[in-house]
Design an enzyme around this catalytic site. Structure first.
Site, PDB file in Angstrom:
ATOM      1  CE  LYS A 160     -15.652   0.625  -6.455  1.00  0.00           C
ATOM      2  NZ  LYS A 160     -14.937   1.539  -5.281  1.00  0.00           N
TER       3      LYS A 160
ATOM      4  CB  SER B 289     -10.348  -1.099  -4.363  1.00  0.00           C
ATOM      5  OG  SER B 289     -10.861   0.527  -4.731  1.00  0.00           O
TER       6      SER B 289
END
Lengths: 442, 162
Positions: B120, B83
């Site tokens: 993230k 991701s």
């Protein structure tokens, strides 16, 4: 201006549990316990486990059922992880304070001159927050004019939620207020026998102990008891013994993972322990004059024949090289060994330790320097590449006798292949997000 | 995987041979006391013949010095998933994480999100805190009052083996 000197005891909260939780955040607010070497008994409990009534030192088999019913996560002790995180906590403290005295794997004293701070408590909250941020380990601070009082304060910093992890005893009133609530058994340095003597004289709390008669204390609890009392009065007189660093006896012994009945297994185990203890001996630059070998069966197995003996050997001259200690130790073991018993433990203790520089050479001493060089090289290799990279063949390879470590977590911070995993892609990779843990019974 | 580890561990292979179970105990991720030194040559690289400037070694460089500013607060973690590929963070990469840094908006962080460690990009704006992936396949996540969220550390470098 406040010229008083303060001691702050920094203590990591449920240290081993906090270490296990750092890389397994899903275990926060869930019951976690850590077992001793060999998965024998409970040595660390999360608050949730304490609330279940599990006491420190309880044998694991006694709480296994309870642990399963309440979904308690059980870990074997992972000393490479705890050791690394302990170093980090101490390093951060040393970044913040010039005078740090490391007391144990999870405790350190800081020396804080009162003159440096307008607000001692807020400085302590800063220290606490910094350690939490940098290492992720929660700590509590107890601050007082002596180490013994700092210990008392620390107990309250942990217990009382209003403290938020910091308890400062700056005034005599504040000190006495806490001492009334402290049982004498919870005072640092007061052991069970002293508690009984004090109780018979009607002294049950810390304030009564503080006000006790000096002569009586000296007679009943010796001069070390009197020192404790002086510390409660705010007179700092207990120094952390520097000789702790250089111990006067060294022991290495562990319980076997399974009962052992044969001499070859015992020889292997004893060789391992002798190698380990010899390395410790060299690390503190000492030589041993005497060596004690002990061998025993499991005393809890009253249904089996019992055996427990120790043999003391005086070495012809003090030494520290592994073969110098190994030969007599193995000879001693052969003398102790009897067939027909199931042994639980073998061990070695070194006494009569002298500094390596002060050796008396005997008339018939062979030149020992080649041995010294060999040992130095071996220790360096093992420090650099990890324990037992280089070892004596007699210590065995399979080590089938070695202790159980059934629920050990990865060495997250000290092995490349054990690094914690972080998810990048929460949906796709969920099953890979965290390393597999073992919840017993699941 | 095996190839990459071989590169990282380099000399450790020799040790591995010593241990029957293939494990290495007590090898630290980094140890500021024992530096891994690589010589920096003051001359350009010339392939073919030895340079006369080889005698002028200036000093030795330590990768720890470059990658680790605050040793007790620095941890290494391994990435699982794709991701964050847009930020140059690939599956199986190694991240250097400094817990002592404050997570400024726009930085890549390790977060504890609903009990899991995740990497993230952290973005603060208009009073909203969001965690962004760097891959169009993954939607951004907004941190609300119901999310159990905590910053675990700030990522400072990614180590990617080729």
């Amino acid at each position: 201006m406040n010229t008083q000197k303060f001691f702050a005891l920094v203590d990591c909260n449920n240290f081993y549990v906090s270490c296990e939780r750092l890389f397994r955040p899903e275990l926060n607010n869930r019951p976690v316990l850590v077992l001793s070497n060999n998965d024998g008994c409970v040595i660390a409990r999360s608050n949730e486990v304490k609330a279940l009534g599990v006491k420190m030192g309880t044998p694991y088999f006694k709480v296994r059922g309870l642990a399963q019913r309440h979904g308690v996560k059980v870990f074997s002790s992972n000393y490479s992880l705890y050791g690394d995180l302990s170093h980090r906590v101490m390093d951060v403290l040393q970044q913040l304070e010039p005078e740090v005295e490391i007391y144990s794997i999870d405790e350190a004293f800081l020396m804080l001159p009162g003159s440096r701070f307008v607000d001692l408590a807020s400085h302590c909250h800063t220290i606490r927050e910094r350690v939490r941020q940098c290492v992720g380990i929660p700590v509590s601070l107890g601050v007082a004019p002596t180490r013994t009082l700092a210990k008392v304060a620390n107990q309250f910093a942990k217990k009382d939620p209003a403290c938020a992890g910091v308890c400062c005893l700056e005034t005599p009133d504040a000190i006495d207020h806490l001492l009334v609530q402290t049982g004498v058994g919870d005072v640092w340095g007061i052991g069970n026998r002293s508690v009984e003597k004090l109780r018979r004289r009607g002294i049950v709390n810390g304030l009564q102990l503080k006000q006790a008669d000096d002569d009586w204390i000296r007679r009943q609890l010796t001069v070390s008891g009197l020192r404790t009392v002086m510390e409660l009065r705010g007179v700092s007189c207990i120094e952390i013994d520097d000789s702790r660093a250089q111990k006067r006896t060294l022991v290495c012994s562990r319980s076997f993972g399974r009962p052992v009945k044969d001499l070859p297994d015992l020889r292997e185990a004893l060789s391992s322990y002798v190698s380990r203890v010899a390395e410790k001996l060299r690390a503190q630059r000492s030589l041993a004059s005497s060596l004690h070998v002990f061998l025993l069966t499991n005393r809890f197995r009253t249904d089996l024949p019992q055996y427990s003996r120790t043999l003391t050997l005086h070495l012809p001259e003090p030494g520290s090289s592994t073969p110098h200690l190994l030969r007599p130790a193995l000879k001693g073991l052969e003398q102790l060994f009897k067939t027909g018993y199931l042994y639980q433990k073998v061990g070695v203790m070194l006494t009569g330790l002298v500094p390596a520089g002060q050796r008396q050479l005997s008339l018939f001493t062979a030149n020992a320097s080649s041995d010294t060089e060999l040992m130095t090289a071996m220790d360096q290799i093992n420090r650099r590449w990890g324990r037992d990279t280089l070892c004596y063949g007699g210590t065995g390879r399979a080590k089938t006798w070695a202790g159980r470590q059934s629920f050990c977590s990865p060495a997250y911070t000290t092995r490349w292949e054990d690094l914690p995993q972080v998810g990048a892609g929460s949906e796709k990779c969920q099953e890979n997000v965290l390393p597999d843990g073992i919840i017993e019974g699941s | 995987m095996a190839d990459r580890q071989e590169k990282i561990e380099g000399m450790l292979d020799m040790v591995q041979a010593w241990k029957s179970d293939g494990s290495i105990e007590g090898v630290y991720c980094f140890n500021p006391g024992e530096k891994v030194l690589r010589p920096l040559f003051a001359c350009g690289v010339s392939a073919g013949f030895p340079s006369p400037a080889d005698d002028y070694i200036e000093r030795q460089l330590d990768l720890n010095e470059l990658l680790i500013r605050n040793p007790p607060a620095t941890f290494f973690v391994r990435v699982t998933g794709d991701s964050m590929t847009g930020a140059g963070i690939n599956h199986d990469d190694l991240l250097v994480v400094d817990r002592s840094l404050e997570p400024a908006s726009g930085r890549i962080i390790i977060a504890v999100l609903n009990g899991e460690l995740t990497v993230k990009r952290f973005v603060l704006g208009d009073g909203i805190c969001r965690l962004l992936a760097e891959n169009p396949d993954y939607p951004p996540q907004e941190i609300t009052a119901d999310t159990t969220f905590e910053v675990w550390g700030v990522v400072t470098s990614v180590i990617h083996s080729l």
